[in-house]
Design a protein around this motif. Structure first.
Motif, PDB file in Angstrom:
ATOM      1  N   ALA A  51     -20.315   9.308  -2.624  1.00 22.98           N
ATOM      2  CA  ALA A  51     -19.194  10.100  -2.061  1.00 22.98           C
ATOM      3  C   ALA A  51     -18.822  11.413  -2.631  1.00 22.98           C
ATOM      4  O   ALA A  51     -18.412  12.516  -1.928  1.00 22.98           O
ATOM      5  N   ARG A  52     -18.750  11.457  -3.851  1.00 21.42           N
ATOM      6  CA  ARG A  52     -18.346  12.598  -4.625  1.00 21.42           C
ATOM      7  C   ARG A  52     -19.660  13.744  -4.739  1.00 21.42           C
ATOM      8  O   ARG A  52     -19.386  14.901  -4.546  1.00 21.42           O
ATOM      9  N   LYS A 105     -21.824  14.035  -2.114  1.00 24.28           N
ATOM     10  CA  LYS A 105     -21.761  14.647  -0.841  1.00 24.28           C
ATOM     11  C   LYS A 105     -20.755  15.551  -0.625  1.00 24.28           C
ATOM     12  O   LYS A 105     -20.844  16.696  -0.082  1.00 24.28           O
ATOM     13  N   SER A 106     -19.687  15.152  -1.473  1.00 25.89           N
ATOM     14  CA  SER A 106     -18.523  16.144  -1.228  1.00 25.89           C
ATOM     15  C   SER A 106     -18.733  17.635  -2.083  1.00 25.89           C
ATOM     16  O   SER A 106     -18.318  18.666  -1.486  1.00 25.89           O
ATOM     17  N   ARG A 112     -21.078  19.566  -0.084  1.00 25.85           N
ATOM     18  CA  ARG A 112     -20.249  20.417   1.247  1.00 25.85           C
ATOM     19  C   ARG A 112     -19.877  21.484   0.678  1.00 25.85           C
ATOM     20  O   ARG A 112     -19.624  22.688   1.206  1.00 25.85           O
ATOM     21  N   ALA A 113     -19.140  21.442  -0.464  1.00 23.85           N
ATOM     22  CA  ALA A 113     -18.180  22.622  -1.047  1.00 23.85           C
ATOM     23  C   ALA A 113     -19.348  23.621  -1.532  1.00 23.85           C
ATOM     24  O   ALA A 113     -18.730  24.910  -1.235  1.00 23.85           O
TER      25      ALA A 113
END
Length: 489
Positions: free
Chosen positions: A481-482, A484-485, A488-489
């Motif tokens: 999850a981290r 992917k985040s 995206r950033a």
């Protein structure tokens, strides 16, 4: 005439007892001695045998129940220790003339007191072997004996009998030679820390503390009005040179050299000698917290820092919370001779003297060999738990966690790569519902590392494995999850 339930052991002969070995008061899966003890208690309290009535000889009861005679002997010893029976040499065992009051009517509402939750990975949990439990209960006669020593204020250091037994243990297990007069009993390590610091320091004096280190010790030092100075730790232990730079005038250093908490490193001999040189030059003292040295899985325990120093500048602190059980609330410290008078006076001013009822029972455990035998048995259990936890975390995390297997102690550290953000570990721990600590919470000033401090002692292996699989799964998920985040950033 009293009606006997059909599930009782048959009692055709007058010498036989109407024992209920299958009722709800019997603990399923318990040892034969424990189940027999429960059945005998129920029978006595229920009035199936009368006060003063003789109980069958152990051989007769063993034949009746099918249990081994030593199980019957153990059950009888516990009945005597708990006040349900009396023994007369040459005459046998009898129901006590006065027995504990029966339990309240089960139909009446009962207040339920929940024990604090101790899930997998909780630190400070222990296991005590059933044979040691039985032995400890047999020593209950010592605890129940009310002698004149309980009717006056005692030595602030505690009973000499237990202090002498601890001195013998320290010599054989830790290479530390000291006189019983140098031992002081406390209610635990933090209690010892508080007493000793009050005797050797002045308000606002500085104390070196390992960083990362034991948070409760740092809090105790600060709460007592002293300044805890964080000193970094590396693979060799506390970095003495960094301590000299940060606080050259420090009057004490609190360290865990045999198994650094939480990282688990062992202080190297050069670093130990460097620390002792600093203490001598600065006129300071080193407080050695040897909290779990008895649990070394690869070879004999390392010699204590106090053993190397011969109790000149080192104050040694130990506890029975890990080797027996936390509820015992007995710890101890070994003092340099020059500090005996000052620390004893500080103890007398703080809480006068330790409780006396348990001291004899613990001394008997040490002197009889039951303490050493229990350590040998539970050390094997803890090794199996350690290995199962480490293997499961490594395999189930698919490389997300690094798990160095400690050669000593009751906890291990599972780490993420240092580049991983601390929030990943916090999210994984919360999602998994895991106990234990976040590794980051043990840091004071040094850059925290992401990971977990996980206890494995006192927990069933299946529970550890299931919890480790869940924590590893959530760790992988939090990392993904981290990642992917970040993309995206």
């Amino acid at each position: 005439m009293r009606k006997i339930p059909t599930n009782l052991v048959p009692s055709p002969a007058k010498a036989e007892l109407p024992l209920d070995l299958t009722g709800p008061h019997i603990t399923a899966g318990a040892s034969s001695a424990h189940r027999l003890y429960q059945a005998l208690c129920e029978m006595i309290v229920g009035g199936l045998v009368k006060p003063g009535e003789p109980l069958p000889p152990s051989r007769t009861l063993a034949k009746q129940t099918g249990f081994r005679r030593n199980a019957v002997v153990t059950a009888y010893e516990r009945l005597i220790a708990d006040g349900f029976a009396d023994a007369t040499v040459g005459s046998g065992t009898f129901v006590a003339a006065r027995i504990p009051a029966p339990a309240a009517d089960s139909k009446k509402p009962k207040a339920v007191v929940e024990a604090p939750r101790q899930g997998a990975f909780s630190l400070g949990c222990t296991h005590i072997d059933e044979r040691a439990v039985q032995r400890f209960r047999a020593f209950g006669r010592r605890m129940r004996a009310f002698g004149p020593e309980h009717l006056h204020y005692g030595d602030p250091r505690g009973s000499r009998e237990l202090r002498a037994a601890i001195a013998d243990h320290l010599l054989s297990a830790r290479g530390l030679r000291c006189d019983p007069d140098q031992i002081m009993l406390t209610s635990g390590t933090l209690h010892a820390l508080r007493i000793v610091l009050s005797a050797i320091l002045k308000p606002n004096d500085q104390v070196w503390c390992e960083d990362p280190g034991y948070p409760a010790a740092r809090k105790t030092i600060s709460h007592c009005g002293y300044r805890a100075v964080p000193v970094p730790v590396d693979e060799h232990g506390i970095r003495v040179a960094k301590g000299r730079t940060a606080a050259s005038s420090a009057r004490a250093a609190y360290v865990t050299p045999s198994h650094q908490f939480p990282l688990g490193v062992q202080m190297s001999m050069p670093r130990r000698l460097e620390l002792l040189d600093w203490a001598r030059q600065a006129g300071a003292f080193v407080l050695e917290d040897d909290y779990d040295s008895e649990f070394r899985y690869d070879g004999a325990p390392l010699m204590s820092l106090a053993g190397i120093d011969h109790l000149q500048r080192v104050i040694y602190m130990g506890t029975f919370a890990k080797t027996l059980f936390p509820g015992l609330r007995i710890g101890y410290c070994a003092l340099p001779e020059r500090l005996i008078a000052d620390v004893t006076a500080a103890r007398a001013a703080l809480d006068r003297f330790p409780g006396t009822l348990m001291e004899g029972a613990v001394a008997d455990m040490l002197n009889s060999g039951a303490f050493a035998a229990n350590l040998k048995r539970v050390r094997k259990l803890y090794r199996e738990a350690r290995d199962a936890l480490a293997e499961t975390l490594e395999a189930a995390s698919d490389g997300a966690l690094s798990v160095p297997v400690p050669s000593q102690g009751l906890h291990l550290v599972a780490r993420f790569d240092p580049s991983v953000e601390l929030t990943v570990a916090a999210q994984a721990k919360q999602a998994a519902g895991a106990e234990g600590w976040l590794l980051a919470d043990t840091y004071s000033r040094a850059r925290p590392l992401p990971g977990f401090v996980l206890g494995f002692s006192g927990h069933a292996v299946p529970q550890l494995v299931a919890s480790a699989e869940r924590l590893a799964r959530e760790s992988r998920g939090a990392l993904r999850a981290r990642s992917k985040s970040a993309r995206r950033a």
